[in-house]
Design a protein around this motif. Structure first.
Motif: not given
Ligand code: ADP
Ligand code: ADP
Length: 232
Positions: A43, A47-48
């Motif tokens: 979280g 990934s983002t």
């Molecule tokens: P990681 O890859 O470090 O686990 P992410 O980039 O997946 O982190 O997520 C960062 C934050 O954004 C988290 O709080 C996650 O719940 C939120 N998030 C990620 N993708 C989405 C999405 N498509 N819609 C809403 N929230 C998202």
């Protein structure tokens, strides 16, 4: 100069009271011809960040430059074209096409982009991943380790500006994990490839040159990886 550079990069999912700031004004440079790992708790935005750097996700604000081009303001259409030519991807599931040979799987992205296969590069990559004697085999005739090497070769063969690997060792045993990491390492050292890997495993990150730690959508630290942990 860095191969990738993000400035004041923010990504917000959703709107109003339900909005989540996954990235909050992140500044980051990714060095050319180096192996960079992105780590952080679940979280934290790994990934983002990868998706925004790769032009897979639109940014909310801020800029991303890939090899000098601002990709954060490009249309979806231009981004798709750019990704095909200049970005390689390795995913956790390697999604090879079962009916195609190893060689055909490797050149598939180039065929789709109607780009000619550079023979010298193909040979170089095949030797770096160690697949010379398996090129005419289909995925079902390959070991798990060989399937991963095909997926790595496929990402490398077009000589992209950057190869992104998203938890590439997530489901692997230690032998296969080491194979994938050593291929990524060799692609940097022998081919001058720029590689960005998202991982939550410290043992995997130890193969990188630099580790960027994310926490709550911020860069918490950027450190050289402990090269002594590498097994080459
Ligand atoms: P990681 O890859 O470090 O686990 P992410 O980039 O997946 O982190 O997520 C960062 C934050 O954004 C988290 O709080 C996650 O719940 C939120 N998030 C990620 N993708 C989405 C999405 N498509 N819609 C809403 N929230 C998202
Ligand atoms: P690698 O280290 O390349 O993954 P393995 O130790 O898994 O190789 O396997 C050794 C050899 O056995 C491989 O070169 C391959 O030819 C064969 N092999 C292993 N697993 C499979 C499989 N699931 N299907 C077909 N052949 C396999």
């Amino acid at each position: 100069d860095p191969v990738l550079s993000a400035r004041a990069l923010s990504k917000v999912y959703g709107k109003g009271s339900g909005a989540v700031a996954a990235l909050d004004r992140v500044d980051v440079d990714i060095a050319r011809a180096r192996f960079t790992a992105i780590m952080g708790p679940s979280g934290s935005g790994k990934s983002t960040l990868m998706h925004c750097l790769a032009g897979l996700d639109a940014v909310t604000s801020g800029t991303v430059h890939l090899d000098g081009d601002e990709i954060s303001s490009m249309s979806q259409r231009r981004l798709t074209k750019l990704r095909r030519k200049r970005v390689g991807f390795i995913f956790q599931s390697f999604n090879l096409v079962p009916t195609l040979t190893a060689a055909e799987n490797i050149t598939l992205p180039l065929d789709i982009a109607r780009t000619k296969v550079d023979k010298a590069r193909f040979e170089q990559v095949i030797n770096a991943v160690g697949l010379a004697d398996r090129l005419s085999h289909r995925p079902a005739e390959l070991s798990g380790g060989q399937v991963q090497r095909v997926a790595c070769a496929r990402a490398l063969v077009g000589a992209p500006a950057v190869v992104f690997a998203d938890e590439p060792t997530g489901n692997l045993d230690s032998h296969s994990t080491e194979q994938v990491l050593s291929i990524l390492r060799r692609s940097v050292d022998e081919l001058g490839q720029s590689v960005v890997m998202v991982t939550h495993e410290p043992d995997a990150a130890a193969w990188a040159d630099t580790v960027i730690f994310l926490r709550d959508g911020h860069v918490a630290a950027e450190l050289p990886a402990p090269s002594t942990d590498r097994v080459l």
